[in-house]
Design a protein around this motif. Structure first.
Motif, PDB file in Angstrom:
ATOM      1  N   ILE B  25       0.834  -1.208   0.000  1.00  0.00           N
ATOM      2  CA  ILE B  25       0.000   0.000   0.000  1.00  0.00           C
ATOM      3  C   ILE B  25       0.871   1.261   0.000  1.00  0.00           C
ATOM      4  CG2 ILE B  25      -1.632   1.336   1.373  1.00  0.00           C
ATOM      5  CD1 ILE B  25      -2.818  -1.221   2.354  1.00  0.00           C
ATOM      6  N   GLY B  26       1.910   1.249   0.863  1.00  0.00           N
ATOM      7  CA  GLY B  26       2.736   2.445   1.032  1.00  0.00           C
ATOM      8  C   GLY B  26       3.386   2.913  -0.255  1.00  0.00           C
ATOM      9  N   PRO B  27       4.162   2.037  -0.934  1.00  0.00           N
ATOM     10  CA  PRO B  27       4.769   2.455  -2.194  1.00  0.00           C
ATOM     11  C   PRO B  27       3.736   2.852  -3.233  1.00  0.00           C
ATOM     12  CG  PRO B  27       5.758   0.438  -1.451  1.00  0.00           C
ATOM     13  CD  PRO B  27       4.635   0.716  -0.529  1.00  0.00           C
ATOM     14  N   GLY B  28       2.544   2.237  -3.200  1.00  0.00           N
ATOM     15  CA  GLY B  28       1.507   2.624  -4.159  1.00  0.00           C
ATOM     16  C   GLY B  28       1.134   4.083  -3.980  1.00  0.00           C
ATOM     17  N   ILE B  29       0.895   4.471  -2.736  1.00  0.00           N
ATOM     18  CA  ILE B  29       0.545   5.866  -2.454  1.00  0.00           C
ATOM     19  C   ILE B  29       1.699   6.786  -2.852  1.00  0.00           C
ATOM     20  CG2 ILE B  29      -0.022   7.479  -0.620  1.00  0.00           C
ATOM     21  CD1 ILE B  29      -1.374   5.172   0.827  1.00  0.00           C
ATOM     22  N   GLY B  30       2.931   6.367  -2.444  1.00  0.00           N
ATOM     23  CA  GLY B  30       4.093   7.208  -2.723  1.00  0.00           C
ATOM     24  C   GLY B  30       4.330   7.402  -4.209  1.00  0.00           C
ATOM     25  N   GLN B  31       4.232   6.311  -4.977  1.00  0.00           N
ATOM     26  CA  GLN B  31       4.449   6.430  -6.422  1.00  0.00           C
ATOM     27  C   GLN B  31       3.364   7.268  -7.068  1.00  0.00           C
ATOM     28  OE1 GLN B  31       4.742   2.384  -7.732  1.00  0.00           O
ATOM     29  NE2 GLN B  31       6.946   2.395  -7.487  1.00  0.00           N
ATOM     30  N   GLY B  32       2.124   7.150  -6.548  1.00  0.00           N
ATOM     31  CA  GLY B  32       1.044   7.963  -7.096  1.00  0.00           C
ATOM     32  C   GLY B  32       1.294   9.434  -6.863  1.00  0.00           C
ATOM     33  N   ILE B  33       1.769   9.778  -5.662  1.00  0.00           N
ATOM     34  CA  ILE B  33       2.060  11.189  -5.370  1.00  0.00           C
ATOM     35  C   ILE B  33       3.164  11.701  -6.299  1.00  0.00           C
ATOM     36  CG2 ILE B  33       3.012  12.724  -3.615  1.00  0.00           C
ATOM     37  CD1 ILE B  33       1.554  11.081  -1.524  1.00  0.00           C
ATOM     38  N   ALA B  34       4.233  10.847  -6.471  1.00  0.00           N
ATOM     39  CA  ALA B  34       5.344  11.259  -7.339  1.00  0.00           C
ATOM     40  C   ALA B  34       4.854  11.490  -8.763  1.00  0.00           C
ATOM     41  CB  ALA B  34       6.448  10.209  -7.315  1.00  0.00           C
ATOM     42  N   ALA B  35       4.010  10.567  -9.272  1.00  0.00           N
ATOM     43  CA  ALA B  35       3.515  10.708 -10.644  1.00  0.00           C
ATOM     44  C   ALA B  35       2.628  11.936 -10.767  1.00  0.00           C
ATOM     45  CB  ALA B  35       2.758   9.450 -11.052  1.00  0.00           C
ATOM     46  N   GLY B  36       1.829  12.221  -9.705  1.00  0.00           N
ATOM     47  CA  GLY B  36       0.958  13.395  -9.751  1.00  0.00           C
ATOM     48  C   GLY B  36       1.757  14.682  -9.834  1.00  0.00           C
ATOM     49  N   TYR B  37       2.808  14.771  -8.988  1.00  0.00           N
ATOM     50  CA  TYR B  37       3.624  15.988  -9.037  1.00  0.00           C
ATOM     51  C   TYR B  37       4.388  16.087 -10.345  1.00  0.00           C
ATOM     52  CZ  TYR B  37       2.675  17.578  -4.345  1.00  0.00           C
ATOM     53  OH  TYR B  37       2.057  18.074  -3.238  1.00  0.00           O
ATOM     54  N   ASN B  45       5.960  23.144 -17.209  1.00  0.00           N
ATOM     55  CA  ASN B  45       7.153  23.330 -18.027  1.00  0.00           C
ATOM     56  C   ASN B  45       7.314  22.143 -18.972  1.00  0.00           C
ATOM     57  OD1 ASN B  45       9.588  23.929 -19.074  1.00  0.00           O
ATOM     58  ND2 ASN B  45      10.750  23.816 -17.159  1.00  0.00           N
ATOM     59  N   PRO B  46       6.553  22.120 -20.090  1.00  0.00           N
ATOM     60  CA  PRO B  46       6.583  20.946 -20.976  1.00  0.00           C
ATOM     61  C   PRO B  46       7.957  20.703 -21.587  1.00  0.00           C
ATOM     62  CG  PRO B  46       4.735  22.369 -21.477  1.00  0.00           C
ATOM     63  CD  PRO B  46       5.613  23.130 -20.560  1.00  0.00           C
ATOM     64  N   GLY B  47       8.818  21.728 -21.626  1.00  0.00           N
ATOM     65  CA  GLY B  47      10.132  21.541 -22.241  1.00  0.00           C
ATOM     66  C   GLY B  47      11.017  20.599 -21.454  1.00  0.00           C
ATOM     67  N   ALA B  48      10.805  20.514 -20.130  1.00  0.00           N
ATOM     68  CA  ALA B  48      11.682  19.700 -19.275  1.00  0.00           C
ATOM     69  C   ALA B  48      11.132  18.299 -19.085  1.00  0.00           C
ATOM     70  CB  ALA B  48      11.867  20.377 -17.922  1.00  0.00           C
ATOM     71  N   LYS B  49      10.327  17.806 -20.058  1.00  0.00           N
ATOM     72  CA  LYS B  49       9.646  16.524 -19.851  1.00  0.00           C
ATOM     73  C   LYS B  49      10.626  15.370 -19.626  1.00  0.00           C
ATOM     74  CE  LYS B  49       6.050  13.629 -21.647  1.00  0.00           C
ATOM     75  NZ  LYS B  49       5.497  13.004 -22.822  1.00  0.00           N
ATOM     76  N   GLY B  50      11.731  15.365 -20.386  1.00  0.00           N
ATOM     77  CA  GLY B  50      12.677  14.245 -20.263  1.00  0.00           C
ATOM     78  C   GLY B  50      13.305  14.172 -18.885  1.00  0.00           C
ATOM     79  N   ASP B  51      13.783  15.326 -18.386  1.00  0.00           N
ATOM     80  CA  ASP B  51      14.398  15.355 -17.055  1.00  0.00           C
ATOM     81  C   ASP B  51      13.401  14.950 -15.988  1.00  0.00           C
ATOM     82  OD1 ASP B  51      16.783  16.060 -17.987  1.00  0.00           O
ATOM     83  OD2 ASP B  51      16.652  18.197 -17.505  1.00  0.00           O
ATOM     84  N   ILE B  52      12.173  15.478 -16.096  1.00  0.00           N
ATOM     85  CA  ILE B  52      11.157  15.182 -15.082  1.00  0.00           C
ATOM     86  C   ILE B  52      10.846  13.687 -15.079  1.00  0.00           C
ATOM     87  CG2 ILE B  52       8.749  15.556 -14.443  1.00  0.00           C
ATOM     88  CD1 ILE B  52       9.069  18.382 -15.617  1.00  0.00           C
ATOM     89  N   MET B  53      10.740  13.107 -16.274  1.00  0.00           N
ATOM     90  CA  MET B  53      10.422  11.674 -16.364  1.00  0.00           C
ATOM     91  C   MET B  53      11.513  10.836 -15.691  1.00  0.00           C
ATOM     92  SD  MET B  53       7.658  10.548 -17.785  1.00  0.00           S
ATOM     93  CE  MET B  53       7.907   9.091 -18.777  1.00  0.00           C
ATOM     94  N   SER B  54      12.789  11.155 -15.989  1.00  0.00           N
ATOM     95  CA  SER B  54      13.845  10.300 -15.440  1.00  0.00           C
ATOM     96  C   SER B  54      13.945  10.473 -13.927  1.00  0.00           C
ATOM     97  CB  SER B  54      15.177  10.587 -16.116  1.00  0.00           C
ATOM     98  OG  SER B  54      15.565  11.905 -15.863  1.00  0.00           O
ATOM     99  N   THR B  55      13.767  11.714 -13.437  1.00  0.00           N
ATOM    100  CA  THR B  55      13.787  11.918 -11.982  1.00  0.00           C
ATOM    101  C   THR B  55      12.644  11.175 -11.318  1.00  0.00           C
ATOM    102  OG1 THR B  55      14.566  14.129 -12.470  1.00  0.00           O
ATOM    103  CG2 THR B  55      13.995  13.680 -10.205  1.00  0.00           C
ATOM    104  N   MET B  56      11.453  11.239 -11.952  1.00  0.00           N
ATOM    105  CA  MET B  56      10.287  10.582 -11.369  1.00  0.00           C
ATOM    106  C   MET B  56      10.492   9.070 -11.312  1.00  0.00           C
ATOM    107  SD  MET B  56       6.443  10.353 -12.841  1.00  0.00           S
ATOM    108  CE  MET B  56       6.826   8.981 -13.902  1.00  0.00           C
ATOM    109  N   LEU B  57      11.006   8.500 -12.412  1.00  0.00           N
ATOM    110  CA  LEU B  57      11.179   7.041 -12.434  1.00  0.00           C
ATOM    111  C   LEU B  57      12.215   6.606 -11.410  1.00  0.00           C
ATOM    112  CD1 LEU B  57      10.956   6.235 -16.208  1.00  0.00           C
ATOM    113  CD2 LEU B  57       9.370   5.618 -14.425  1.00  0.00           C
ATOM    114  N   LEU B  58      13.304   7.392 -11.255  1.00  0.00           N
ATOM    115  CA  LEU B  58      14.328   7.048 -10.264  1.00  0.00           C
ATOM    116  C   LEU B  58      13.738   7.079  -8.863  1.00  0.00           C
ATOM    117  CD1 LEU B  58      17.419   6.538 -10.059  1.00  0.00           C
ATOM    118  CD2 LEU B  58      17.644   8.917  -9.499  1.00  0.00           C
ATOM    119  N   GLY B  59      12.989   8.149  -8.557  1.00  0.00           N
ATOM    120  CA  GLY B  59      12.396   8.250  -7.226  1.00  0.00           C
ATOM    121  C   GLY B  59      11.397   7.146  -6.965  1.00  0.00           C
ATOM    122  N   GLN B  60      10.600   6.830  -7.992  1.00  0.00           N
ATOM    123  CA  GLN B  60       9.604   5.773  -7.806  1.00  0.00           C
ATOM    124  C   GLN B  60      10.270   4.424  -7.581  1.00  0.00           C
ATOM    125  OE1 GLN B  60       7.039   6.012 -11.200  1.00  0.00           O
ATOM    126  NE2 GLN B  60       5.562   7.229 -10.061  1.00  0.00           N
TER     127      GLN B  60
END
Lengths: 245, 85
Positions: B25-37, B45-60
């Motif tokens: 349950i915990g990681p589910g909530i956490g990953q959802g929050i990360a994906a939402g942010y 800032n649509p230009g920074a999509k690549g950086d945001i994606m890689s940071t999000m995946l690493l954190g998740q």
């Protein structure tokens, strides 16, 4: 009807365990050669063959790259960019070879589930070995680059250095690094392996084409992400010791 | 019907394995929050999509670890059976 499909293929043909192939005695202990060793050997052979072919090709490299040379240059450039971008120009060139080797090995291990092998990274021995190498590298670079005073202050960090109450907690957090690194990779790959074994074992009557989608997620996507995470964390932990204080 | 001690341990191990995977349950909530942010950040800032994606995946992927510990405990209880004498 659905339950009948599940009932006919009983739990007997679910198989995701490591099997021993043959055993031998070493200093009075019984040691087994397992399927993980065989899979690692196969993966090493594939990587070695690729390396030998790439070496032959690059000895006659042309100014304007073509075909296969493009692929090699792309791989090297991407790995170089990843390591240099994370570790900076000072530590990057020292570790680019090691990080690239580990990256290619873990990636090939993770996606070997696609080819019917049992991924060697789903064996805790493999991932613990990789994490222990990272652990040794972290502390080797730390001793090499930092003074003894800095290491002691870092060990007592939230409190002043003459009050070493916080040392045991910091020691636990140091030991937790290789354990969490290895368990993360191991559990991710193992969960993918178990899920695929359950799908093929329990639903073997109706597992025709759709498991391919699961393979893409569990083997390719999850494997690539975990490879990236392992290398990224290794690079940040080692790179910390090269930053200016 | 005779229930031996080993049977009882196996049944309790199965219950424990089920309880252990509640850790997901915990990681589910956490990953959802990360994906939402991350979606929020891409909207700003649509230009920074690549950086945001890689940071999000690493954190998740790092946040997923705690859930995987629960999975590991469940697998140990189910397949290695450490409590059976």
């Amino acid at each position: 009807m659905e339950s009948a499909i599940l009932m006919e293929t009983s739990a007997d043909n679910i198989d995701f365990m490591i099997h021993g192939i043959f055993s031998y005695e070493l200093f009075g202990h019984e040691v087994w050669i397992t399927t993980s060793h065989v899979c690692i050997l196969i993966i090493m052979l594939v990587i070695l063959t690729f390396a030998v072919i790439a070496n032959r090709k690059l000895k006659h490299a042309s100014e304007v790259p073509d075909g296969f040379q493009n692929v090699i240059e792309l791989i090297v450039e991407k790995l170089d960019g990843m390591v240099m971008g994370t570790m900076g120009p000072k530590a990057g060139p020292k570790f680019v070879n090691y990080i690239s080797t580990v990256f290619i090995f873990i990636l090939m291990s993770n996606i070997s589930g696609l080819f019917g092998l049992r991924p060697p990274t789903a064996d805790y021995g493999t991932t613990l070995a990789l994490a222990l190498i990272t652990f040794v590298l972290i502390h080797f670079t730390k001793i090499k680059n930092r003074s003894a005073k800095f290491i002691w202050e870092d060990l007592c960090s939230p409190l002043p250095p003459w009050l070493p109450l916080w040392v045991p907690i910091n020691l636990i957090s140091i030991i937790a690094v290789p354990i969490s690194l290895s368990l993360r990779l191991f559990a991710n790959v193992l969960s993918g392996t178990v899920m695929m074994a359950l799908v093929y074992g329990l639903l073997s009557k109706i597992a025709i084409i759709w498991p391919a989608a699961l393979h893409v997620y569990f083997d390719l996507f999850s494997g690539a992400i975990q490879t990236y995470v392992f290398c990224m964390l290794t690079m940040t932990y080692i790179g910390q010791n090269y930053e200016e204080v | 019907m005779n229930i031996t001690g080993t049977d009882l341990i196996l049944a309790c191990s199965a219950i424990g394995a089920g309880l252990a995977v509640i850790a997901g349950i915990g990681p589910g909530i956490g990953q959802g929050i990360a994906a939402g942010y991350a979606a929020n950040a891409v909207g700003r800032n649509p230009g920074a999509k690549g950086d945001i994606m890689s940071t999000m995946l690493l954190g998740q992927a790092v946040a997923e670890t705690t859930g995987l510990y629960g999975l590991l405990v469940a697998m140990l209880l189910m397949f290695v059976k450490p409590l059976v004498p």
